[in-house]
Design an enzyme around this catalytic site. Structure first.
Site, mmCIF file in Angstrom:
data_model
loop_
_atom_site.group_PDB
_atom_site.id
_atom_site.type_symbol
_atom_site.label_atom_id
_atom_site.label_comp_id
_atom_site.label_asym_id
_atom_site.label_seq_id
_atom_site.Cartn_x
_atom_site.Cartn_y
_atom_site.Cartn_z
ATOM 1 N N LYS A 254 -9.798 1.097 -3.957
ATOM 2 C CA LYS A 254 -8.614 0.866 -3.120
ATOM 3 C C LYS A 254 -8.253 2.196 -2.472
ATOM 4 C CE LYS A 254 -3.616 -0.110 -3.305
ATOM 5 N NZ LYS A 254 -2.455 -0.640 -4.059
ATOM 6 N N ASP A 259 1.270 3.688 1.323
ATOM 7 C CA ASP A 259 1.796 2.353 1.042
ATOM 8 C C ASP A 259 3.320 2.381 1.094
ATOM 9 O OD1 ASP A 259 2.346 -0.193 0.189
ATOM 10 O OD2 ASP A 259 1.654 0.112 -1.888
ATOM 11 N N LYS A 266 9.389 -0.559 -0.012
ATOM 12 C CA LYS A 266 9.682 0.109 -1.290
ATOM 13 C C LYS A 266 11.065 0.754 -1.185
ATOM 14 C CE LYS A 266 4.950 0.962 -2.795
ATOM 15 N NZ LYS A 266 4.961 0.111 -3.993
ATOM 16 N N ASP A 277 -1.896 6.296 -3.288
ATOM 17 C CA ASP A 277 -2.405 4.924 -3.365
ATOM 18 C C ASP A 277 -3.870 4.830 -2.911
ATOM 19 O OD1 ASP A 277 -1.769 2.435 -4.302
ATOM 20 O OD2 ASP A 277 -0.995 1.681 -2.399
ATOM 21 N N ASP A 336 3.997 -5.875 -0.266
ATOM 22 C CA ASP A 336 3.699 -4.693 -1.096
ATOM 23 C C ASP A 336 2.532 -4.941 -2.048
ATOM 24 O OD1 ASP A 336 3.975 -2.134 -1.958
ATOM 25 O OD2 ASP A 336 5.810 -2.461 -3.126
ATOM 26 N N GLU A 338 -0.507 -5.321 -1.386
ATOM 27 C CA GLU A 338 -1.494 -5.205 -0.308
ATOM 28 C C GLU A 338 -2.872 -4.781 -0.810
ATOM 29 O OE1 GLU A 338 0.424 -2.797 -1.229
ATOM 30 O OE2 GLU A 338 -1.118 -1.257 -1.422
ATOM 31 N N ARG A 340 -4.727 -5.696 -3.300
ATOM 32 C CA ARG A 340 -5.638 -6.800 -3.649
ATOM 33 C C ARG A 340 -6.216 -7.451 -2.395
ATOM 34 N NH1 ARG A 340 -0.876 -9.367 -7.002
ATOM 35 N NH2 ARG A 340 -0.620 -7.120 -7.272
HETATM 36 N N1 BES Z 1 0.517 0.850 -4.741
HETATM 37 C C1 BES Z 1 1.339 -0.018 -5.480
HETATM 38 C C2 BES Z 1 1.202 0.156 -6.987
HETATM 39 C C3 BES Z 1 1.708 1.454 -7.555
HETATM 40 C C4 BES Z 1 3.007 1.551 -7.977
HETATM 41 C C5 BES Z 1 0.864 2.515 -7.725
HETATM 42 C C6 BES Z 1 3.466 2.722 -8.528
HETATM 43 C C7 BES Z 1 1.310 3.694 -8.283
HETATM 44 C C8 BES Z 1 2.613 3.794 -8.700
HETATM 45 C C9 BES Z 1 1.025 -1.478 -5.148
HETATM 46 O O1 BES Z 1 0.543 -1.717 -3.875
HETATM 47 C C10 BES Z 1 2.301 -2.225 -5.305
HETATM 48 O O2 BES Z 1 3.221 -1.936 -4.608
HETATM 49 N N2 BES Z 1 2.322 -3.137 -6.249
HETATM 50 C C11 BES Z 1 3.482 -3.890 -6.532
HETATM 51 C C12 BES Z 1 3.018 -5.307 -6.695
HETATM 52 C C13 BES Z 1 4.116 -6.315 -6.608
HETATM 53 C C14 BES Z 1 4.801 -6.286 -5.284
HETATM 54 C C15 BES Z 1 3.521 -7.681 -6.808
HETATM 55 C C16 BES Z 1 4.111 -3.394 -7.822
HETATM 56 O O3 BES Z 1 3.387 -2.997 -8.723
HETATM 57 O O4 BES Z 1 5.333 -3.379 -7.904
HETATM 58 ZN ZN ZN Z 2 -0.487 -0.108 -2.999
HETATM 59 ZN ZN ZN Z 3 2.062 -1.986 -2.411
#
Ligand code: BES
Ligand code: ZN
Ligand code: ZN
Length: 489
Positions: A254, A259, A266, A277, A336, A338, A340
């Site tokens: 990834k 992000d 966020k 990310d 968010d 994204e 996957r």
């Molecule tokens: N890039 C983030 C995951 C992340 C969070 C990495 C904190 C490092 C530190 C990912 O794209 C994301 O935002 N995931 C969300 C998923 C949710 C919206 C289903 C998450 O983990 O909150």
């Molecule tokens: Zn992400």
């Molecule tokens: Zn995200």
């Protein structure tokens, strides 16, 4: 910081002598040297792991702790502490003899030499590229030559310096800020790496990805001025080992260069740090560098799904329905989630275009994995027993810890949608790391051995530790390389 670390000897070298803490034991030849025996009597010096003490002008004592507790992990830490002390001393070369705490088996001595050099290299790194006019001029030291009279230990040193160099390369890309590092910039870095190491690099740009039907990859990057791309690196060796025959391994990373979360923005400064990310992609890049430099006798491909998740009139919205590269439709429930989406198209590409015999993807996929496991280990999933064994062996060797999570039919069903085949996130907001893996499972053939490693908790550190300054850790570079090497056997 030393400018370079290399294997070799200098006339002005000092000998680093390992001291175990049980009665402060050193190898017999050194016990006879007056400066060494005097230094061993220094009050407060106990031979604890990582303790460093000068013994006259020609020797440096390095504590190794209890002989029974000498492991690659402890040696890595001791070396990390040592290199900082050597830097302060301004040494130019070391010859290393840690045999007081050594096991005698060849492979074990090699592993300790390797861990020692990894520790030296990983601790001798920081980003100085952004030191500006207000920074104290960084005093980069000279080169440090590292040597040992033990051939097995020296073999390990060579391997460890190479791996440590690949880790630092990955960290350097990981640390690059998003105003410089966008998908096109990562593609340029991959091309440069390919030129330097003999890898093959091709880039599927946004236009082509769209034409090919990669709805996930194209949609995520739609709102950015720097559009998505799929970066493909290939290591096709002239010779394959017997164990590598018929294998085509694919590493997927990834690579979200930023992000923001998109329209599911966020909040509460949760965006800060999202330049990290892309660390899955960085781990894959670092591993490919090591694999190419070692010229491992096995075919390995890397796919970096690179995109920037931004907000604009062109961005995806919650409620959009997109069609993925494999024809599966997805309703966007959360912009968010994204990672996957971009990974899914890369997984399809690995299956259909590359005909992967095994796939390992690495991603900073969910905040949920940090909630579940903290920063102590990565969370992972695997659908195959032999692959599980291979990855776990690599993890034990590299010291990068993993904890396996379940992925059942119930979890897969949890990702089914009412308006499209799938949803990218379940509004019930539970089991986030598993949801990510469950979503990805729709893009991998059940028969293909596949592992998904969620590194959101381990990809970077907020405060420095022995091996790493605050920033990207390079987690995964050594694990992936070790796994690939294991597959050659
Ligand atoms: N890039 C983030 C995951 C992340 C969070 C990495 C904190 C490092 C530190 C990912 O794209 C994301 O935002 N995931 C969300 C998923 C949710 C919206 C289903 C998450 O983990 O909150
Ligand atoms: Zn992400
Ligand atoms: Zn995200």
């Amino acid at each position: 910081m030393f400018s370079t670390l290399s294997i070799g000897s200098t006339r002005s070298h000092v000998t680093v002598v390992g001291v175990t803490s049980d009665g402060k034991t050193v190898p017999a030849t050194y016990a006879k040297i007056q400066a060494v025996s005097d230094a061993l009597e220094t009050p407060g010096f106990s031979g604890e792991n990582g303790e460093v003490l000068a013994a006259g002008g020609k020797h440096v004592l390095l504590g190794l702790g209890e002989p029974g507790s000498v492991t690659p992990a402890s040696i890595r830490t001791a070396a990390a502490k040592l290199v900082k002390a050597l830097d302060r001393r301004g040494d130019k070369g070391i010859s290393v003899d840690l045999s007081a705490g050594f096991p005698k088996k060849r492979a074990e001595v090699e592993a300790l030499g390797r861990a020692f050099a990894e520790g030296l290299a990983m601790a001798n790194w920081r980003v100085d590229r952004f030191d500006g006019a207000a920074s104290r001029k960084a005093e980069r030291g000279g080169a440090l030559a590292v040597d040992s009279s033990d051939a097995d230990f020296r073999d390990g040193l060579r391997r460890g310096l190479l791996l440590g160099g690949a880790v630092n390369y990955a960290r350097g890309i990981g640390a690059t800020p998003p105003n410089i590092c966008n998908p096109a910039w990562v593609a340029a870095q991959a091309k440069k790496l390919a030129r330097e190491t003999g890898l093959k690099c091709t880039v599927i740009d946004h236009e082509k990805a769209k034409k090919m039907g990669m709805g996930g990859l194209a949609t995520v990057g739609h709102g950015s001025d720097s559009k998505s791309c799929l970066i493909h690196l290939a290591h096709v060796p002239k010779k394959r080992s017997r164990g590598a025959k018929g294998k085509r391994l694919v590493l997927v990373g990834k690579t979200l260069t930023y992000d923001t979360g998109g329209y599911s923005l966020k909040v509460n400064n949760g965006m800060k740090g999202m330049k990290y990310d892309k660390l899955g992609g960085c781990a894959v890049l670092g591993a490919m560098k090591a694999i190419a430099e070692m010229d491992l006798p096995i075919e390995v491909h890397a796919l970096l799904a690179a995109a920037e998740n931004m907000v604009s009139g062109d961005s995806m919205r919650p409620d959009d329905i997109i069609t993925m590269y494999n024809g599966v439709t997805v309703e966007i429930t959360n912009t968010d989630a994204e990672g996957r989406l971009v990974l899914a198209d890369a997984l399809t590409y690995a299956e259909e275009e590359l005909e992967a015999t095994a796939i390992v993807d690495v991603a900073t996929l969910t905040g949920g994995v940090v909630v579940a496991l903290g920063h102590f280990c990565a969370g992972w999933f695997c659908n195959d027993e032999a692959l599980t064994t291979g990855i776990e062996a690599a993890s034990a060797q590299s010291g990068e810890k993993l904890w396996k999570l379940p992925l059942w039919k119930e979890h897969k069903d949890f990702m089914r949608g009412q308006h499209a085949d799938l949803i990218n996130s379940n509004p019930a907001r539970s089991a986030h790391p598993i949801q990510g893996a469950a979503f990805l499972s729709y893009f991998v053939d059940e028969k293909t051995p596949w592992a998904h490693i969620d590194i959101a908790g381990v990809g970077n550190v907020d405060s420095p530790n022995d091996l790493c300054v605050a920033g990207p850790t390079g987690w995964g570079v050594r694990l992936l390389t070790d796994w690939v090497e294991g597959e050659t056997r």
